[in-house]
Design an enzyme around this catalytic site. Structure first.
Site, PDB file in Angstrom:
ATOM      1  N   SER A  78      21.804  30.504  49.404  1.00 16.32           N
ATOM      2  CA  SER A  78      23.038  31.462  49.851  1.00 16.32           C
ATOM      3  C   SER A  78      22.248  32.386  49.243  1.00 16.32           C
ATOM      4  O   SER A  78      21.472  33.318  49.652  1.00 16.32           O
ATOM      5  CB  SER A  78      24.398  31.669  49.119  1.00 16.32           C
ATOM      6  OG  SER A  78      25.602  32.295  49.728  1.00 16.32           O
ATOM      7  N   LYS A 125      47.932  46.380  48.635  1.00 13.19           N
ATOM      8  CA  LYS A 125      46.938  46.697  46.745  1.00 13.19           C
ATOM      9  C   LYS A 125      46.444  45.867  45.778  1.00 13.19           C
ATOM     10  O   LYS A 125      45.275  46.083  45.666  1.00 13.19           O
ATOM     11  CB  LYS A 125      47.573  47.836  46.058  1.00 13.19           C
ATOM     12  CG  LYS A 125      47.105  48.766  45.487  1.00 13.19           C
ATOM     13  CD  LYS A 125      45.319  49.232  45.808  1.00 13.19           C
ATOM     14  CE  LYS A 125      44.583  49.354  44.238  1.00 13.19           C
ATOM     15  NZ  LYS A 125      43.388  49.596  44.881  1.00 13.19           N
TER      16      LYS A 125
END
Length: 355
Positions: A172, A224
C-alpha cells in the site's frame, strides 16, 4: 548559707548533626548523579565514534608524520573530508507511515514529515550522488505517504537517481512511495502490492449503552461528526466517504501509472484492487525491476550513477540530539493511552494494508 543557683545559665542549643542514614542517602544521590552524567557522556561519545567513519591507514600515517601544529589542522581537514564521503544515501522507512501522535524529539524524528525533510536535505548535498530507499512498511495515512513520495520526486529533480529496496513488506503506502523511484528491488517472498485505500470507522455505541454512557455532540452541521465512533453512519454519510475514498484511490492509481509506465493500464486495474502478492509475482507483472537484496540494489545504483562500486552512506546527524536519535533509531515509540484512544475513535483515510 550558700546561695542556691536556681537559674543556672542555659547551655547553648547545638544544631543536630546529620544522621548516619541521611549521610548515606546524600552519598547515594551524589553517586547516582555522577554515574548518570558519566553514562550520558560515554553514550554520546560512543555514538559519535560509531557514526564517524574511520580514517584509512594511509591517512592516519599522513597525520602522524606532520608537526604538532600541522597535526591539528590536518585532523580537522580529514574529519571534514570524511564527513563528506561520497555515495548513495540510505533512508529507512519502517513501520506505519504517519505523523507521530506524541510530542517530543523522538516522535518528531520518526514522523513522515521528518523523513521527507531528510530526503529533501540530502538532495542538496553534493556528496550524495543517489538515494537508496530501504522500505519495510505496510503503508500509512494518505497525506504522510504523499509527503514522502513528493520528497523523492524533489530528490530526483536534482538529477540524482533513486532505487527502492523492499524488505519483508512494502505494501500500500509503502508501495506508493516506491513509485517515485527509478528502480525497485524486492525479494521473491516480499509481500507487496495492496494498491488501494481503506478507512476504518469503529463503533462503540453498543458498549456505551451497556455502560450507560451517552455522547451528545453539539455541531454546526449534520455531517460534522461523520465517522463518529458513538453512532452508526447514515447511508448518505457512507456515500460521501466512499466518494472521498475513490478520489484518493485515483491518486494512488495515477502514481502507479506514472511510476510504472510499461504496465498495461487494464492489467494494472486488475491488480490494483487491494490484493497483495509476492515480489516474484510483482516482477512478472512489471511492478518491480529486479529480485534480490542489498547487493542487487547496489548494482542498480551503480548502473544509474555510472559509479562501479558505489558506497552506501548513512545521512550524518545535524546536531547532538539528532545523533542520539539516529544511534537509537531501532527503538519504537510507545503510544500513550490517550493516543491509542484517539486512533480508535478517529477514522483515518490510509494507504494501508490492514488485516
Amino acid at each position: 548559707m550558700e546561695e542556691n543557683n536556681e537559674n543556672p545559665a542555659q547551655e547553648p542549643v547545638l544544631e543536630e548533626s546529620p544522621s548516619k542514614e541521611e549521610k548515606q542517602i546524600s552519598g547515594v544521590k551524589f553517586w547516582l548523579v555522577l554515574l548518570t552524567a558519566v553514562f550520558t557522556v560515554s553514550m554520546a561519545s560512543g555514538l559519535y565514534l560509531a557514526l564517524t567513519p574511520s580514517a584509512s591507514p594511509k591517512e592516519k600515517e599522513e597525520i602522524a608524520d606532520t608537526s604538532v601544529t600541522d597535526n591539528v589542522a590536518e585532523a580537522s581537514s580529514l574529519l571534514k573530508k570524511l564527513s563528506k564521503e561520497e555515495g548513495a544515501a540510505v533512508i529507512k522507512v519502517r513501520g506505519v507511515i504517519q505523523e507521530g501522535g506524541e510530542s517530543g524529539f523522538m516522535a518528531r524524528q520518526n514522523s513522515a514529515s521528518s523523513i521527507a525533510k531528510r530526503i529533501r536535505d540530502l538532495a542538496d548535498k553534493k556528496e550524495v550522488k543517489a538515494l537508496l530507499l530501504d522500505i519495510n512498511s505496510p503503508g500509512g495515512t494518505v497525506a504522510s505517504v504523499q509527503d514522502i513520495y513528493n520528497a523523492i520526486l524533489f530528490f530526483k529533480s536534482k538529477k540524482k537517481p533513486v532505487v527502492a529496496l523492499f524488505r519483508d513488506v512494502a505494501a500500500s503506502g509503502g508501495f506508493y512511495i516506491a513509485m517515485a523511484a527509478d528502480r525497485i528491488v524486492a525479494q521473491p517472498g516480499t509481500m507487496t502490492g495492496s494498491i488501494g485505500v481503506i478507512m476504518q470507522a469503529n463503533n462503540v455505541e453498543g458498549l456505551f449503552d451497556k455502560l450507560g454512557i451517552k455522547v451528545m455532540p453539539v455541531k454546526s452541521g449534520k455531517h460534522k461528526d461523520i465517522g463518529s465512533a458513538y453512532r452508526p453512519m447514515t447511508e448518505e454519510e457512507v456515500a460521501l466517504l466512499q466518494e472521498m475514498i475513490n478520489e484518493t484511490y485515483q491518486q494512488f492509481f495515477q502514481a502507479v501509472q506514472k511510476g510504472r509506465p510499461n504496465v498495461n493500464a487494464e492489467m494494472l486495474a486488475i491488480y490494483a484492487d487491494g490484493r497483495v502478492f509476492t515480489g516474484a509475482r510483482a516482477k512478472e507483472i512489471g511492478l518491480i525491476d529486479a529480485l534480490g537484496g542489498e547487493e542487487t540494489a547496489k548494482q542498480q545504483l551503480a548502473e544509474l550513477t555510472g559509479v562501479k562500486d558505489i558506497k552506501l552512506i548513512s545521512p550524518r546527524p545535524n546536531n547532538f540530539m539528532e545523533m542520539l536519535y539516529m544511534g537509537g533509531a531501532s527503538m519504537e515509540s510507545k503510544l500513550g493511552l490517550s493516543s491509542k484512544i484517539e486512533d480508535f475513535t478517529t477514522p483515518k483515510v490510509s494507504y494501508l494494508w490492514a488485516y
